[in-house]
Design a protein around this motif. Sequence first.
Motif, PDB file in Angstrom:
ATOM      1  N   ARG A 156     -36.077  -8.676 -15.831  1.00 60.75           N
ATOM      2  CA  ARG A 156     -35.752  -7.929 -16.512  1.00 60.75           C
ATOM      3  C   ARG A 156     -35.057  -6.826 -15.157  1.00 60.75           C
ATOM      4  N   ASN A 157     -34.129  -7.109 -15.339  1.00 57.68           N
ATOM      5  CA  ASN A 157     -33.402  -6.063 -14.223  1.00 57.68           C
ATOM      6  C   ASN A 157     -33.843  -4.652 -14.097  1.00 57.68           C
ATOM      7  N   CYS A 158     -34.217  -3.544 -13.120  1.00 57.48           N
ATOM      8  CA  CYS A 158     -34.314  -2.007 -13.505  1.00 57.48           C
ATOM      9  C   CYS A 158     -33.683  -1.770 -12.475  1.00 57.48           C
ATOM     10  N   LEU A 159     -33.558   0.214 -13.508  1.00 56.41           N
ATOM     11  CA  LEU A 159     -32.516   1.022 -12.767  1.00 56.41           C
ATOM     12  C   LEU A 159     -33.940   1.959 -12.730  1.00 56.41           C
ATOM     13  N   PHE A 183     -23.698  -4.938 -11.468  1.00 53.91           N
ATOM     14  CA  PHE A 183     -24.820  -5.036 -12.724  1.00 53.91           C
ATOM     15  C   PHE A 183     -23.715  -5.650 -14.036  1.00 53.91           C
ATOM     16  N   ARG A 194     -32.770 -11.015 -10.708  1.00 53.37           N
ATOM     17  CA  ARG A 194     -32.926  -9.654 -11.266  1.00 53.37           C
ATOM     18  C   ARG A 194     -32.007  -8.440 -10.159  1.00 53.37           C
ATOM     19  N   LEU A 250     -26.800   1.066 -19.541  1.00 53.90           N
ATOM     20  CA  LEU A 250     -28.094   0.247 -19.457  1.00 53.90           C
ATOM     21  C   LEU A 250     -29.006  -0.178 -20.316  1.00 53.90           C
ATOM     22  N   THR A 302     -31.325  -4.792 -19.333  1.00 52.71           N
ATOM     23  CA  THR A 302     -31.965  -3.886 -17.935  1.00 52.71           C
ATOM     24  C   THR A 302     -32.985  -2.992 -18.152  1.00 52.71           C
TER      25      THR A 302
END
Length: 527
Positions: free
Chosen positions: A36-39, A209, A228, A246, A253
């Motif tokens: 997973r992407n992370c912000l 993104f 990612r 997101l 994300t």
Amino acid sequence: MTRTEPRTGVRAVPPGDLPGVRAQLRGVTADLAVGRNCLWLVTDAMVESGLADELYRGALFGSPVRVDVPAPVFPRAREPEPEREAEEDADPWTDGDELPYLDLPDDGFDLDLGWSLEGRPRVVPAPRKEPAGTRRDPHGLFARLAGELGVDADETVSTLVAPGRDRRPVVGIRGWTEPDDHGSGTGQGAGGGAGAGTRARGGAVERLFRLLAAAVKDAGLPPGERPRLLVVARLRDLPEPLPDELRRGLGDTAVHWWWGALGRLDTATVVAPILDHGPDTSDRDRDPLAERIRRAVRSETVVEICGPDLELARLLALEWDGAQHTLGAALGRCLATTPGPAPSDCPPLRRIGALLRPGAELRQAWAAGAVVSWEGRLRAHVGVWHPAGPADGPAPSPNGDVRARLTALVSQAQQRVLTPWIEEARQRLAVRALGHLNRPAATLVADYADRPPAHLAGDPERAFLELQVGELLRAHVSGALALPPREAGLLRLLVTTRNVLAHRSVLYDRTLDELCAELSQADLRAS
């Protein structure tokens, strides 16, 4: 971030050693590990102090394959060259008035070479077109990421999802280092006003993104084989709607907020080395147990007042000597030396409970550090309501509201530390009192217990052990119980202390010192 305090010579606790920080890092790295992407959203103060950069490195460098996108480096503007001084032997024909007059004969011919523009349509050149794609800005996010990947800027996203890559990287981006997007803003500008898209922030991050999410979907990559993104940023570094988009599922994300990350244990861990090496702990003539209780009250008071502001807690632990009458002035001096939120940064808090993330009405206040989530509850930073004091000279007298709020926090700290000690001392007094009864235990329970325990009706001695300090004191004063003088004095002190704390008041320094000494002596007398 690790440093040594010059006043005490104590090595400061690294942020990565704090349990709250480790918990958030584990959450971010776990999301990255499953594809997973992370912000990760942080406050403004965390960027200024360098904590955000340390968290970014801790999360990114936990991935074996990573790309750390460097900050943009803009070329310096060329300095204007100094004007050259006129040479002494200047050209004598520089003055137009002194040029010679050429008297040429007029031969009567008017030669037309076809250069005349009269009667011809005016030709306007076509506007210059910018090249399409992501390569037009050599210092932009895509160009810098392409440089790390060794490809052209237009091939950045396709390279990340290209088939045949054994291990796909985690791409790390520091949002606060990204420049403004001139003329390409997708949201509000840095000032937050409507229509400020001409100087927006985070447009390139948002495009990355979206493009990567679309490319991953088209390529059909499973979660374990996806590239990612790890973006650590402030709110003002991104378009306003992006975090919520997101979170709702754009690009798979996870959005992490620095919200409720630090708790009581984290702040206590930061101040513990300072208080343990304080001047009061080196005196061998002091009562070690009484000093331990005083130090626990002092530590808990600092924690309760400062909350998750670790720098303010460290300063207050150094500045405050533990006396109640000096607390306000010491806190004012600490607030004056640390940048903090202004009262105008904090909106009215209409509820107490804190949710998983700050609501839309609290996000700007959270970014400024004015509102925090502390132990599951909303809380305004102490700098919002307590005035900063001068470094030298007497501090201004606080108003009634400031005194009431500070008293409530100190009282909560004293309750948290002293209540277990009071209860333990009560239990020991009740056990010792069984040997000093002037009446049967059942009679004392019936006469002095406000709420006799029904489940102990057949066991009067166990029911007697449940009597509270006020009930024991009434029995002693009436003569039904004859305690020795030392125990009777301790009992009166326990009643006074419990009554003060029950009404959210604060124990005076003299009362606190007396209580600590009596609790220590009672431990030595207990058999």
